[in-house]
Design a protein around this motif. Sequence first.
Motif, PDB file in Angstrom:
ATOM      1  N   SER A   2       0.300  86.854  -5.249  1.00  0.00           N
ATOM      2  CA  SER A   2       0.698  87.135  -3.875  1.00  0.00           C
ATOM      3  C   SER A   2      -0.438  87.814  -3.105  1.00  0.00           C
ATOM      4  N   VAL A   3      -0.522  87.511  -1.828  1.00  0.00           N
ATOM      5  CA  VAL A   3      -1.547  88.139  -0.989  1.00  0.00           C
ATOM      6  C   VAL A   3      -1.052  89.456  -0.409  1.00  0.00           C
ATOM      7  N   TYR A   4       0.238  89.744  -0.603  1.00  0.00           N
ATOM      8  CA  TYR A   4       0.804  90.983  -0.073  1.00  0.00           C
ATOM      9  C   TYR A   4       0.873  92.016  -1.170  1.00  0.00           C
ATOM     10  N   PRO A   5       0.716  93.280  -0.869  1.00  0.00           N
ATOM     11  CA  PRO A   5       0.600  93.871   0.459  1.00  0.00           C
ATOM     12  C   PRO A   5      -0.797  93.663   1.053  1.00  0.00           C
ATOM     13  N   ILE A   6      -0.835  93.506   2.364  1.00  0.00           N
ATOM     14  CA  ILE A   6      -2.085  93.437   3.105  1.00  0.00           C
ATOM     15  C   ILE A   6      -2.286  94.801   3.747  1.00  0.00           C
ATOM     16  N   LYS A   7      -3.432  95.405   3.472  1.00  0.00           N
ATOM     17  CA  LYS A   7      -3.726  96.752   3.983  1.00  0.00           C
ATOM     18  C   LYS A   7      -4.670  96.659   5.172  1.00  0.00           C
ATOM     19  N   VAL A   8      -4.376  97.441   6.210  1.00  0.00           N
ATOM     20  CA  VAL A   8      -5.184  97.482   7.425  1.00  0.00           C
ATOM     21  C   VAL A   8      -5.725  98.902   7.567  1.00  0.00           C
ATOM     22  N   HIS A   9      -7.042  99.012   7.611  1.00  0.00           N
ATOM     23  CA  HIS A   9      -7.716 100.317   7.742  1.00  0.00           C
ATOM     24  C   HIS A   9      -8.561 100.248   9.010  1.00  0.00           C
ATOM     25  N   LYS A  85      -2.389 101.142   7.655  1.00  0.00           N
ATOM     26  CA  LYS A  85      -1.107 100.457   7.775  1.00  0.00           C
ATOM     27  C   LYS A  85      -1.013  99.429   6.668  1.00  0.00           C
ATOM     28  N   THR A  86       0.224  99.095   6.281  1.00  0.00           N
ATOM     29  CA  THR A  86       0.440  98.121   5.217  1.00  0.00           C
ATOM     30  C   THR A  86       1.488  97.121   5.655  1.00  0.00           C
ATOM     31  N   ALA A  87       1.211  95.841   5.397  1.00  0.00           N
ATOM     32  CA  ALA A  87       2.184  94.772   5.643  1.00  0.00           C
ATOM     33  C   ALA A  87       2.642  94.260   4.282  1.00  0.00           C
ATOM     34  N   ASN A  88       3.940  94.399   4.004  1.00  0.00           N
ATOM     35  CA  ASN A  88       4.467  93.976   2.718  1.00  0.00           C
ATOM     36  C   ASN A  88       4.922  92.531   2.702  1.00  0.00           C
ATOM     37  N   ASP A  89       5.023  91.906   3.870  1.00  0.00           N
ATOM     38  CA  ASP A  89       5.336  90.481   3.948  1.00  0.00           C
ATOM     39  C   ASP A  89       4.852  89.936   5.291  1.00  0.00           C
ATOM     40  N   ALA A  95       2.557  93.316  13.232  1.00  0.00           N
ATOM     41  CA  ALA A  95       2.750  94.716  13.619  1.00  0.00           C
ATOM     42  C   ALA A  95       1.674  95.603  12.986  1.00  0.00           C
ATOM     43  N   ALA A  96       1.286  95.319  11.754  1.00  0.00           N
ATOM     44  CA  ALA A  96       0.281  96.130  11.078  1.00  0.00           C
ATOM     45  C   ALA A  96      -1.092  95.968  11.734  1.00  0.00           C
ATOM     46  N   ILE A  97      -1.412  94.763  12.156  1.00  0.00           N
ATOM     47  CA  ILE A  97      -2.716  94.511  12.790  1.00  0.00           C
ATOM     48  C   ILE A  97      -2.694  94.933  14.250  1.00  0.00           C
ATOM     49  N   GLY A  98      -1.578  94.739  14.916  1.00  0.00           N
ATOM     50  CA  GLY A  98      -1.468  95.011  16.343  1.00  0.00           C
ATOM     51  C   GLY A  98      -1.403  93.690  17.094  1.00  0.00           C
ATOM     52  N   ARG A  99      -0.503  93.594  18.049  1.00  0.00           N
ATOM     53  CA  ARG A  99      -0.248  92.333  18.749  1.00  0.00           C
ATOM     54  C   ARG A  99      -1.493  91.786  19.448  1.00  0.00           C
ATOM     55  N   ASN A 100      -2.221  92.625  20.174  1.00  0.00           N
ATOM     56  CA  ASN A 100      -3.415  92.157  20.890  1.00  0.00           C
ATOM     57  C   ASN A 100      -4.496  91.690  19.933  1.00  0.00           C
TER      58      ASN A 100
END
Length: 174
Positions: A2-9, A85-89, A95-100
């Motif tokens: 799985s590629v998740y969780p994807i972590k955003v720093h 931030k972390t995206a679990n799916d 939302a973790a990356i930011g809409r813009n």
Amino acid sequence: MSVYPIKVHSISLDHRGGTKSYHLMMIRAANGNTVVVYRWGKTGVFGEVKIETYDGPIKAQKGWDKKEREKTNNGYSQTGPAVEKTANDASELMAAIGRNMFAKLGASNVKHLDPSFDTNGMREADDPQYDEETGKKLDTARRMDLAALLEEQKLKEAAEIAAAYEVNDLYGRF
């Protein structure tokens, strides 16, 4: 795997003059695929974006460190703490990356992180361009035109002010 969780720093840097800012964002999937986003411009404006993809976190971290060192040596300093931030799916990824920022990534960069992500309707990031004579990669960072958005915002504020004056029976009495 799985590629998740994807972590955003991400971190933000401001120039000592206070008029320029630089933002670094590293998006790392559990399989090691990484996207590093560099964003810069005048403070308070979205600015320009440059995106680099890496197949491993070590090269991505080296690119991140090099850019952070370059900016701090040129008068930038970090403002506030680093944001994690972390995206679990897939439903949490935007939302973790930011809409813009997610809209600026482009379909191929999102697919680099999560090959199963539905990118229908997403525009593609600009392809790199090369100088015909030297073969060097040209800087083709995206620039966002905010003039129309700012004009629309000014018109909206003017309409709100005019509406407030209309309902105020004391306006013009003094």
